[in-house]
Design a protein around this motif. Structure first.
Motif, short mmCIF file in Angstrom:
data_model
loop_
_atom_site.label_atom_id
_atom_site.label_comp_id
_atom_site.label_asym_id
_atom_site.label_seq_id
_atom_site.Cartn_x
_atom_site.Cartn_y
_atom_site.Cartn_z
N ALA A 449 57.06 58.16 86.62
CA ALA A 449 55.97 58.01 85.65
C ALA A 449 55.18 56.73 85.86
O ALA A 449 54.00 56.64 85.47
CB ALA A 449 56.55 58.06 84.23
N LYS A 450 55.78 55.72 86.50
CA LYS A 450 55.09 54.45 86.68
C LYS A 450 54.19 54.46 87.91
O LYS A 450 53.37 53.56 88.09
CB LYS A 450 56.12 53.32 86.81
CG LYS A 450 56.93 53.10 85.54
CD LYS A 450 57.91 51.97 85.71
CE LYS A 450 58.72 51.74 84.44
NZ LYS A 450 59.67 50.62 84.59
N GLN A 451 54.36 55.43 88.76
CA GLN A 451 53.52 55.50 89.96
C GLN A 451 52.12 56.01 89.61
O GLN A 451 51.94 56.77 88.65
CB GLN A 451 54.15 56.41 91.01
CG GLN A 451 55.37 55.82 91.70
CD GLN A 451 55.92 56.77 92.74
OE1 GLN A 451 55.67 57.97 92.69
NE2 GLN A 451 56.66 56.21 93.71
N SER A 452 51.21 55.63 90.47
CA SER A 452 49.85 56.13 90.33
C SER A 452 49.83 57.60 90.75
O SER A 452 50.58 58.01 91.64
CB SER A 452 48.89 55.33 91.21
OG SER A 452 47.60 55.93 91.23
N PRO A 453 49.00 58.46 90.12
CA PRO A 453 48.93 59.89 90.51
C PRO A 453 48.63 60.08 91.98
O PRO A 453 48.99 61.09 92.55
CB PRO A 453 47.82 60.43 89.63
CG PRO A 453 47.84 59.56 88.41
CD PRO A 453 48.17 58.18 88.92
N THR A 454 47.96 59.05 92.58
CA THR A 454 47.65 59.20 94.01
C THR A 454 48.84 58.85 94.88
O THR A 454 48.83 59.14 96.08
CB THR A 454 46.47 58.29 94.37
OG1 THR A 454 46.80 56.93 94.04
CG2 THR A 454 45.21 58.70 93.62
N ASP A 455 49.87 58.22 94.28
CA ASP A 455 51.03 57.81 95.06
C ASP A 455 52.28 58.67 94.77
O ASP A 455 53.41 58.26 95.04
CB ASP A 455 51.35 56.33 94.75
CG ASP A 455 50.22 55.42 95.18
OD1 ASP A 455 49.52 55.77 96.16
OD2 ASP A 455 50.05 54.37 94.53
N ARG A 456 52.08 59.79 94.15
CA ARG A 456 53.23 60.63 93.82
C ARG A 456 53.93 61.10 95.09
O ARG A 456 53.30 61.35 96.12
CB ARG A 456 52.81 61.84 92.98
CG ARG A 456 52.43 61.45 91.57
CD ARG A 456 51.82 62.60 90.81
NE ARG A 456 51.41 62.19 89.46
CZ ARG A 456 50.58 62.85 88.69
NH1 ARG A 456 50.02 63.97 89.15
NH2 ARG A 456 50.27 62.40 87.47
N SER A 457 55.26 61.29 94.95
CA SER A 457 56.10 61.65 96.10
C SER A 457 55.82 63.08 96.54
O SER A 457 55.24 63.90 95.82
CB SER A 457 57.58 61.51 95.74
OG SER A 457 57.92 62.46 94.74
N GLY A 458 56.28 63.33 97.77
CA GLY A 458 56.13 64.68 98.29
C GLY A 458 56.94 65.70 97.50
O GLY A 458 56.54 66.85 97.35
#
Length: 806
Positions: A449-458
């Motif tokens: 949840a703390k990651q940016s939407p552009t950095d979401r995992s595969g």
């Protein structure tokens, strides 16, 4: 006196006749164990799986869709009066009746049309960057809360789809197994019907066979009139004749024992008399010598012993005059051959069965002829019963079973096809469920949840992709599946409401009973019945396992009294036996001469004075010379003259020798004679009573033979014929009860209909209803699943553009 004897005789005969009739009733074995009717064996159902797991839900839904009662009147009018004038009006009524189904069909069509259209618009919209197609997610303070809410909602919806999908798999299995087992189930149902129909003529024949056995039993009894009827007559006479014969045998034994005793007495007396005569001669000589010695002057004090010597005596007599009279009476009684007379009476008693057989031969032949007529009359029952059409039904059922066996491979192939189609549809729905669950799982695991939407995992991005795959696949298959639901809903749902429901409530059977519904079908007319008979009544009676006699009202076709009424024949059999003159020649048990000899024997025995005889024997056996010999020896010791002393001693010795001879030779014979006389006395004391008993028993038996044997013969003949007729009446009662109450109990027929309804409605229609309802359930929840999956996918997919929120 003679009138009193006559009255006693008739009263005794009355009691005798009543007793013999009672004994005849007890010996008449009327009731017998009759075999149970052959009943058909029921085959076990081949439907082992229970497909009613969704029945309450589906039936409730169909009840809401179609709340109208079964349109019996409309259906009858459609069949009977369907023409151009009323066609439009009937179509309106049908549409009005089916309005619930029409609303559901309209919803289904709308679903089929809109789902692919909305899917196309949705795809175009996303291609244009709208409808969630823009890869940018706005971050707000409620983002996590919205994601969790959408996640939970999607999870619940997916679980609901999975539940419907599991029901699809189950209903597919049940449908396939039902179709696969339907051939064997139908064959089993037809086997039950064929077995039931075939058992009816067998049961009727079993009743007729039992009648033949009954006729043969009575025939055998009539052919054995000698032992049976003669035995009854013997039983009627034995209570009076047997005491007479037994008492004659006993008195004959008494005569023989008395004769033997007298013979023994004569033999003993023959041995005693010579010895006693010789003893008396010797004793007289010794006594004379004693007197001569004591009279000599040289004998001192001899006069004192003279009185003892004078008392010495052997004068006891063994001459019995009464013995000769008794011996004469015994000899005359023995010569009368009393035992021979008893044997003649027994021979007469034993010859009664043969005499009865000879005298009743004509009556028996007449009765046997009537029995053949009875057998022919009873066998006519099967001619009037409508059994001929039953013989063709098993052949038609066998032909139908052959047709079922011919189509069995096609049915099995249909079972495989239905299983394959059901599994394919279920697996496609399962694919959507799997995509949703994978999306939920991977999205939740890979999301930070703390990651940016552009950095979401595969992993998170893969979860969002799976959710969108499920959405795309849902758009592709949902409208096709809804088309399947719509078709099954219309066909199977209406089958349930228009066939199964009225079948269970018996309204469908009532429609078949409607006049004119089946052209040319009129059950009452076909069976030539005056009463109105319909299938509904037959089915209701068969559910209660009622017999065919009451179910089909066969009393209007067959008059059982016509065939089972044998009173005319039985009356003729009665008359033939009443006309028979059973003449049993009379005999005289004891002639007047024999009775006179027995009275003479009794009088001689009673007048013989056995006490006097015993007293004479005691007098002889009571002689004691030893004391006199001792007195002589004592006197000899006082003599001074040696010659006198020697003479006294010698005479004392002679007395002792005589006493020894009495003890050794006379006493054993006297004891034997005394024992024999005592035995004769004991026998003689009972002779008078025995003779009186013989004469009384013989007199009673002779009066029975002289005056009442004909009444006994008639009474026992009536008992015998009554017994044979009761055997018939017992069979007639059993046959009447069996034909009217047990033959053709039609529970198997109702069970066959119930099994057919169970196969069609409970299993086949029930499993198909469960399938389309489960599939429709899944289609219904695919709509929220698509919306929620689209919204949730954006929270997991990797965005191209960032939207910063602190």
């Amino acid at each position: 006196m003679k009138s009193r004897t006559k009255a006693v005789s008739w009263s005794g005969v009355l009691l005798l006749v009543l007793r013999t009739c009672a004994s005849g009733q007890q010996s008449c074995l009327v009731e017998k164990m009759r075999p149970e009717l052959q009943t058909p064996n029921e085959t076990q159902s081949q439907l082992t799986l229970n497909s009613a797991f969704m029945t309450p839900i589906v039936h409730s839904f169909l009840g809401l869709v179609q709340p109208n009662p079964f349109p019996k009147d409309l259906l009858v009018r459609m069949i009977n009066n369907f023409n151009s004038n009323t066609q439009t009006e009937m179509v309106k009524e049908v549409l009005n009746y089916e309005k619930g189904f029409l609303v559901c069909v309209a919803i289904g069509i709308l679903y089929i049309v809109l789902m692919p259209l909305i899917g196309l618009i949705f795809a175009c919209c996303r291609c244009c960057g709208n409808c969630g197609g823009r890869m940018q997610q706005k971050q707000t303070s409620s983002t996590n809360c919205k994601r969790r809410s959408i996640y939970c909602s999607t999870f619940i919806i997916t679980v609901l789809i999975l539940a419907g999908n599991i029901c699809m798999f189950l209903s597919t299995t049940y449908t396939s197994e039902t179709v696969k087992s339907s051939s064997n189930e139908i064959t089993g149902i037809l086997d039950d019907v064929k077995g039931y129909v075939s058992s009816i003529p067998q049961q009727i024949q079993q009743v007729l066979d039992e009648s033949f056995l009954t006729v043969d039993q009575v025939k055998n009894n009539l052919n054995e009139t000698g032992p049976l009827l003669g035995g009854l007559i013997q039983n009627g006479l034995k209570d009076s004749l047997n005491p007479a014969f037994n008492s004659i045998t006993q008195i004959a034994q008494v005569i023989n024992s008395t004769s033997t005793g007298l013979l023994h007495v004569n033999e003993t007396l023959g041995q005693l008399k010579p010895k006693i005569d010789a003893l008396k001669t010797n004793f007289s000589a010794v006594r004379q010598r004693i007197n001569n010695t004591m009279n000599q002057p040289e004998c001192m004090n001899c006069s004192s012993l003279q009185q003892v010597v004078d008392k010495l005596s052997l004068e006891g007599s063994l001459e019995f005059s009464d013995q000769n009279d008794l011996s004469s009476a015994v000899d005359k009684a023995r010569n009368a051959d009393v035992i021979g007379q008893a044997n003649k009476g027994r021979d007469f008693f034993d010859s009664i069965p043969q005499k009865v057989k000879n005298e009743t031969q004509g009556s028996v032949e007449s009765a046997l002829s009537k029995l053949n007529d009875i057998k022919g009359q009873i066998s006519g029952v099967s001619k009037d019963l409508p059994l001929d059409f039953l013989k063709t039904i098993p052949k038609e059922i066998s032909t139908l079973q052959q047709s079922v066996s011919v189509y069995s491979p096609e049915v099995e192939r249909a079972s495989l096809i239905s299983r394959a189609i059901g599994l394919i549809l279920s697996c496609l729905i399962l694919l959507v469920v799997v995509c949703n669950f994978l999306g939920l799982l991977l999205g939740a695991v890979g999301l930070n949840a703390k990651q940016s939407p552009t950095d979401r995992s595969g992993t998170s991005n893969c979860g969002g992709v799976f959710l969108m795959v499920g959405v795309g696949f849902s758009f592709l298959i949902s409208w096709i599946f809804m088309l399947v639901v719509l078709i099954l809903f219309i066909v199977v749902g209406n089958t349930y409401t228009l066939v199964c429901v009225p079948w269970q409530s018996k309204q469908l059977i009532q429609i078949i009973d409607t006049p004119g519904m089946i052209p040319g079908f009129n059950l009452s007319k076909n069976l030539n019945l005056k009463i109105s008979l319909n299938i509904y009544d037959i089915y209701s009676n068969c559910e209660q396992n009622a017999p065919l006699w009451t179910t089909l009202h066969l009393n209007e076709l067959v008059d059982l009294n016509k065939y089972l009424n044998v009173s005319n024949y039985t009356q003729e059999i009665y008359q033939s036996f009443e006309a028979a003159q059973i003449n049993i020649a009379n005999i005289t048990i004891l002639s007047p001469d024999i009775k006179s000899q027995l009275n003479n024997f009794s009088n001689s025995a009673s007048t013989m004075n056995f006490s006097t005889i015993i007293q004479h024997i005691n007098d002889v056996s009571g002689t004691n010379l030893s004391s006199a010999a001792d007195s002589l020896d004592f006197l000899a010791g006082k003599q001074s003259n040696q010659n006198i002393s020697n003479q006294l001693h010698g005479e004392a010795k002679d007395l002792r020798d005589i006493q020894a001879d009495i003890t050794s030779n006379i006493m054993p014979l006297l004891l034997e004679l005394n024992s024999t006389i005592n035995n004769l006395s004991a026998v003689a004391s009972q002779i008078n009573a025995s003779v009186q008993n013989v004469l009384q028993n013989v007199g009673y038996a002779q009066e029975i033979l002289n005056y009442n044997i004909s009444q006994i013969v008639r009474a026992e003949s009536k008992v015998f014929v009554d017994c044979q007729m009761k055997i018939f009446l017992a069979y007639i009662q059993w046959a009447n009860q069996t034909i009217t109450g047990n033959v053709g109990r039609c529970r198997p027929a109702a069970a066959a209909i119930d099994r057919t309804e169970n196969l069609l409605c409970k299993h086949l229609v029930g499993s198909l209803n469960a399938f389309w309802f489960s599939l429709g359930w899944c289609m219904l929840f695919l709509i929220p699943s698509i919306i929620l999956s689209v919204k949730l996918a954006k929270y997991y997919r990797r965005m191209k553009y960032s939207d910063v929120y602190e």
